[in-house]
Design a protein around this motif. Structure first.
Motif, PDB file in Angstrom:
ATOM      1  N   HIS A   1      31.869  12.863 -11.969  1.00 41.08           N
ATOM      2  CA  HIS A   1      32.680  13.960 -12.513  1.00 41.08           C
ATOM      3  C   HIS A   1      32.591  15.203 -11.630  1.00 41.08           C
ATOM      4  O   HIS A   1      33.579  15.907 -11.438  1.00 41.08           O
ATOM      5  CB  HIS A   1      32.213  14.302 -13.938  1.00 41.08           C
TER       6      HIS A   1
ATOM      7  N   ARG B   1      32.452  22.592 -10.971  1.00 40.80           N
ATOM      8  CA  ARG B   1      32.599  21.502 -11.936  1.00 40.80           C
ATOM      9  C   ARG B   1      31.516  21.574 -13.014  1.00 40.80           C
ATOM     10  O   ARG B   1      31.772  21.275 -14.178  1.00 40.80           O
ATOM     11  CB  ARG B   1      32.574  20.143 -11.232  1.00 40.80           C
TER      12      ARG B   1
ATOM     13  N   HIS C   1      32.619  24.503 -15.295  1.00 43.12           N
ATOM     14  CA  HIS C   1      33.768  24.147 -16.128  1.00 43.12           C
ATOM     15  C   HIS C   1      33.373  23.217 -17.267  1.00 43.12           C
ATOM     16  O   HIS C   1      33.795  23.408 -18.406  1.00 43.12           O
ATOM     17  CB  HIS C   1      34.869  23.510 -15.285  1.00 43.12           C
ATOM     18  N   ARG C   2      32.566  22.215 -16.955  1.00 39.67           N
ATOM     19  CA  ARG C   2      32.151  21.271 -18.007  1.00 39.67           C
ATOM     20  C   ARG C   2      31.281  21.974 -19.052  1.00 39.67           C
ATOM     21  O   ARG C   2      31.459  21.782 -20.256  1.00 39.67           O
ATOM     22  CB  ARG C   2      31.401  20.094 -17.382  1.00 39.67           C
ATOM     23  N   ARG C   3      30.362  22.803 -18.587  1.00 41.88           N
ATOM     24  CA  ARG C   3      29.502  23.544 -19.511  1.00 41.88           C
ATOM     25  C   ARG C   3      30.352  24.426 -20.423  1.00 41.88           C
ATOM     26  O   ARG C   3      30.166  24.466 -21.637  1.00 41.88           O
ATOM     27  CB  ARG C   3      28.505  24.405 -18.708  1.00 41.88           C
TER      28      ARG C   3
ATOM     29  N   VAL D   1      28.442  13.624 -18.885  1.00 42.99           N
ATOM     30  CA  VAL D   1      29.453  13.124 -17.952  1.00 42.99           C
ATOM     31  C   VAL D   1      28.769  12.261 -16.903  1.00 42.99           C
ATOM     32  O   VAL D   1      27.560  12.358 -16.692  1.00 42.99           O
ATOM     33  CB  VAL D   1      30.238  14.263 -17.245  1.00 42.99           C
TER      34      VAL D   1
ATOM     35  N   SER E   1      24.077  16.019 -15.461  1.00 39.98           N
ATOM     36  CA  SER E   1      25.119  15.112 -15.947  1.00 39.98           C
ATOM     37  C   SER E   1      24.763  14.562 -17.330  1.00 39.98           C
ATOM     38  O   SER E   1      25.635  14.409 -18.186  1.00 39.98           O
ATOM     39  CB  SER E   1      25.378  13.970 -14.961  1.00 39.98           C
TER      40      SER E   1
ATOM     41  N   LEU F   1      25.309  17.387 -19.848  1.00 40.14           N
ATOM     42  CA  LEU F   1      26.728  17.693 -20.046  1.00 40.14           C
ATOM     43  C   LEU F   1      27.533  16.456 -20.455  1.00 40.14           C
ATOM     44  O   LEU F   1      28.752  16.548 -20.623  1.00 40.14           O
ATOM     45  CB  LEU F   1      27.314  18.319 -18.774  1.00 40.14           C
TER      46      LEU F   1
ATOM     47  N   ARG G   1      40.269  24.262 -23.744  1.00 43.35           N
ATOM     48  CA  ARG G   1      39.199  24.076 -24.731  1.00 43.35           C
ATOM     49  C   ARG G   1      39.764  24.049 -26.147  1.00 43.35           C
ATOM     50  O   ARG G   1      39.375  23.209 -26.961  1.00 43.35           O
ATOM     51  CB  ARG G   1      38.164  25.181 -24.584  1.00 43.35           C
TER      52      ARG G   1
ATOM     53  N   MET H   1      33.527  24.062 -21.175  1.00 43.57           N
ATOM     54  CA  MET H   1      34.341  23.241 -22.074  1.00 43.57           C
ATOM     55  C   MET H   1      33.534  22.796 -23.289  1.00 43.57           C
ATOM     56  O   MET H   1      34.082  22.641 -24.376  1.00 43.57           O
ATOM     57  CB  MET H   1      34.883  22.003 -21.353  1.00 43.57           C
TER      58      MET H   1
END
Length: 119
Positions: free
Chosen positions: A66, A12, A15-17, A62, A57, A60, A94, A19
């Motif tokens: 998350h 997770r 993925h967030r990084r 979030v 968090s 990023l 993205r 995105m």
């Protein structure tokens, strides 16, 4: 042995990084650690402490929750496929979110029509 929660949280984070278009180095600098530590977190090799997860968090943008979304499905064994591990799918997502809202809506409608989904 890697714990499934650590692996999930690491995915997770990655993925967030990704995105956000952020490199491991950039995230590491914001958090105040070396990029190798980010690599270890993202693979689940190292556990992320509560305080570090808070810092990640914030970097990023979030909520901490998350990083645990979808964990129940992983624990239950009902997470059949990890679409976010597919690089092409991630690039598509993205690109989709980089579009203006009206274009996203039109593309979404087109995809539904082409797939036959009435959703």
């Amino acid at each position: 042995m890697k714990h499934p929660v650590d692996i999930h949280v690491g995915k997770r984070i990655r993925h967030r990084r990704w995105m956000l278009g952020m490199t491991q180095q950039q995230l590491a600098e914001q958090v105040g650690i070396k990029f190798q530590q980010i690599q270890k977190y993202e693979t689940g090799m190292n556990r992320v402490s509560a305080s570090r997860l808070w810092e990640i968090s914030e970097a990023l943008d979030v909520q901490i929750a998350h990083f645990f979304e979808g964990m129940k499905e992983v624990a239950d064994g009902t997470d059949d496929q990890d679409v976010l591990s597919d690089k092409e799918a991630m690039e598509l997502i993205r690109s989709y979110y980089a579009m203006p809202e009206n274009q996203r809506r039109r593309l979404f409608d087109l995809a539904r029509v082409l797939s036959g989904s009435t959703g």
